[in-house]
Design an enzyme around this catalytic site. Structure first.
Site, PDB file in Angstrom:
ATOM      1  N   LYS A 164     -17.409  30.017  10.796  1.00 32.83           N
ATOM      2  CA  LYS A 164     -17.655  31.129  11.698  1.00 32.83           C
ATOM      3  C   LYS A 164     -19.159  31.207  12.006  1.00 32.83           C
ATOM      4  CE  LYS A 164     -16.214  35.987  12.098  1.00 32.83           C
ATOM      5  NZ  LYS A 164     -15.545  37.078  11.359  1.00 32.83           N
ATOM      6  N   SER A 240     -11.895  38.652  13.924  1.00 33.75           N
ATOM      7  CA  SER A 240     -12.938  38.067  14.740  1.00 33.75           C
ATOM      8  C   SER A 240     -13.186  36.587  14.462  1.00 33.75           C
ATOM      9  CB  SER A 240     -14.249  38.843  14.522  1.00 33.75           C
ATOM     10  OG  SER A 240     -14.634  38.810  13.152  1.00 33.75           O
ATOM     11  N   SER A 264     -10.231  40.079   9.640  1.00 35.20           N
ATOM     12  CA  SER A 264     -10.737  39.009  10.507  1.00 35.20           C
ATOM     13  C   SER A 264     -10.405  37.596  10.075  1.00 35.20           C
ATOM     14  CB  SER A 264     -12.259  39.129  10.643  1.00 35.20           C
ATOM     15  OG  SER A 264     -12.582  39.967  11.712  1.00 35.20           O
TER      16      SER A 264
END
Length: 561
Positions: A164, A240, A264
């Protein structure tokens, strides 16, 4: 590394010019923000004048902190037993790479060229940021040499991974999904989880795309790109950590790291048919991460199989002097990981009230399928009720939103550079008071006490991951973003509790509905990732659970000889 939507703002789905108009009204007419915030759950916190307990911002009960012994610094990477490898999967596992490296039928260098080609071909789907091909080839050459000399570092040596884009990768720019953060300033060091993986021989491919500063659950990001769901390119890959999940489901890599502050990791893993683990608060170091949700967010793996999940978590977890939160944890072990033929002595709880809240009834059917299997393995199944969830969801939402807002306000010269959705959320959170935040932390303490009592009686809680499946992105969302508060709530309503009280949680793939993946959610007591990973393995071996490659997949050539 987190996702923190407002828990409930009653607005229609906003995209394009309508979203831009709302931003303008909120920023130029203070009364609009005040009125809208009064319809949010933040205002509900003000009614809790009965709260008198100690506010808690680190969600580990004192009783657990008192018992924690702290593992030794010379942690060894475990070796998984090949004989216990799960049945063949539609996806490649680290096993498929590692075994060919061992018998010299393929080298990491050969595979690296194929992975790079796959990344180039997948560019249109916006899963990962552009990569440094020469650096990938250098890492692969070093891994090839280690295997040639019989000196591979671990079973993850030569395994390709993405991360990420809120985690530092030395030499890369950590944007956290923004258009300006760290611009022209590459990181000078790896985050601790990436450092640990590099030490284990993993090949650091690059950054996966995400929501801007992790604020929402769909990974719609006009700045850095919106990762499309490999199963349905018109749908969200979740958020996310959407790019982290899409890159794994799409076959670029077998494992990625995401971050989870309100679901997430688990939301995108569910939307993309994968395994995802949200660890206990403080179990994995946050050093070298952007850290915009420090009291609720934690780094964890997303993977194609239970073995990939377990091995990668073993590497990234553990104490780190650079992150004091990690220094109180007990040692982690995979000792019972392969004990998959029995659940005797394990009590598993279902939450009937939660099951009633899902919008897709098939999700409950998938839960029941696993529960029936657990009973056959000897588990005791009970029903529980988790009280005060409405106020707990509001308190979590205020907590994570306040922390994200605090991070965003550190950049006064870039306030207009944030995406419209982020700016809407900043305007609304500014209406919350210090007293609201304190109350939310008192509510956290109450929820922790309730969960400590529940988890003293049951070993696992099985529940929905989300209330919906992968959201179809409306026309116009990709240009300026999207604000869809009701579906954001549906994404986080079951996931956020684990972040708020700090317990570990797991998503496992459970099949499909209307050709989109479905997942099932498990929660365990603080620091009991071992049981969750054992359950992941049991679920993987359960009969009749469908796994299939998505419509878009690039892994077929990676290990072909």
């Amino acid at each position: 590394m987190t996702d923190g939507p407002l828990n409930s703002v009653s607005t229609p789905v906003l995209v394009g010019q309508n979203l831009l108009d709302l931003v303008k009204a909120l920023e130029e007419q203070p009364g609009v923000a005040t009125a809208l915030a009064q319809r949010s759950p933040f205002s509900a916190l003000r009614n809790r004048s009965d709260l008198q307990g100690l506010p808690v911002t680190f969600p580990i009960p004192f009783s657990y902190l008192a018992q924690a012994s702290g593992p030794s610094a010379d942690k060894k990477i475990p070796t998984l037993d090949h004989g216990a490898r799960s049945k063949s999967s539609a996806f490649l596992s680290f096993w498929d790479y590692h075994e060919k490296y061992l018998d010299q039928s393929l080298t990491p260098t050969q595979v690296a060229s194929r992975v790079i080609e796959s990344i180039e071909q997948s560019h249109v789907h916006e899963w990962v940021q552009p990569v440094d091909q020469e650096d990938i080839l250098r890492q692969a050459a070093a891994s090839t040499e280690r295997y040639k000399n019989g000196q591979h570092k671990s079973q993850l040596d030569g395994i390709f991974m993405v991360f990420k884009e809120d985690q530092n990768i030395e030499g890369r720019i950590t944007t956290a999904g923004t258009s300006f953060l760290n611009k022209d300033s590459p990181a000078t060091f790896d985050s601790t989880p990436i450092h640990n993986l590099r030490d284990a021989g993993a090949i650091i491919v690059g950054h996966a795309r995400m929501n801007e500063i992790g604020w929402d659950t769909f990974s719609v990001n006009p700045n850095s790109g919106t990762p499309r769901n490999p199963y349905h390119l018109g749908s969200s890959s979740g958020g996310s950590s959407g790019g982290s999940a899409a890159a794994v489901a799409g076959g670029l890599v077998p494992i990625s790291l995401g971050g989870d502050g309100g679901g997430s990791i688990r939301i995108p893993a569910s939307f993309c048919g994968l395994y995802g683990l949200k660890p206990t608060a403080g179990r994995v170091s946050g050093y070298g991460g952007t850290g915009f949700g420090p009291s609720v967010g934690v780094v964890g793996p997303i993977a194609t199989t239970a073995d990939d999940l377990a091995l990668s978590f073993s590497v990234i977890s553990g104490p780190d002097p650079k992150d004091p939160k990690t220094l109180v944890q007990p040692a982690f072990s995979l000792k019972d990981y392969n004990k998959t033929d029995s659940l005797e002595g394990i009590t598993i709880a279902v939450v009937p009230e939660w099951n009633k809240e899902v919008e897709v009834p098939v999700m409950v059917d998938h839960i029941n399928t696993f529960v029936d299997h657990f009973k056959k393995l000897g588990a005791t199944v009970v029903e529980i009720d988790i009280k005060d969830m409405d106020i707990a969801r509001a308190a979590h939402s205020l907590t994570i939103s306040s922390e994200m807002n605090s991070f965003a306000r550190r950049f006064p010269d870039n306030q207009k550079d944030f995406l419209p959705y982020t700016r809407v959320m900043m305007s609304l959170v500014n209406q919350a008071t210090t007293a609201d935040y304190v109350r939310s932390q008192q509510i956290r303490a109450l929820m922790m006490a309730q969960m400590e009592d529940i988890l003293a009686k049951v070993d696992l809680i099985v529940a929905p991951v989300t209330g919906i499946q992968a959201l179809d992105l409306p026309e116009g969302a990709l240009e300026h973003g999207i604000m869809d508060s009701q579906n954001t709530i549906q994404c986080t309503k079951f996931a956020s509790l684990a972040n708020f009280v700090g317990i570990p949680a797991l998503t496992v793939p459970s099949g499909f509905n209307n050709d989109k993946p479905v997942g099932v959610h498990f929660m365990a007591g603080w620091y009991n990732e071992s049981l969750l990973l054992r359950v992941a393995k049991i679920c993987e071996l359960a009969p009749g659970i469908e796994r299939r490659k998505p419509k878009v997949s690039y892994s077929s050539t990676h290990v072909a000889v």
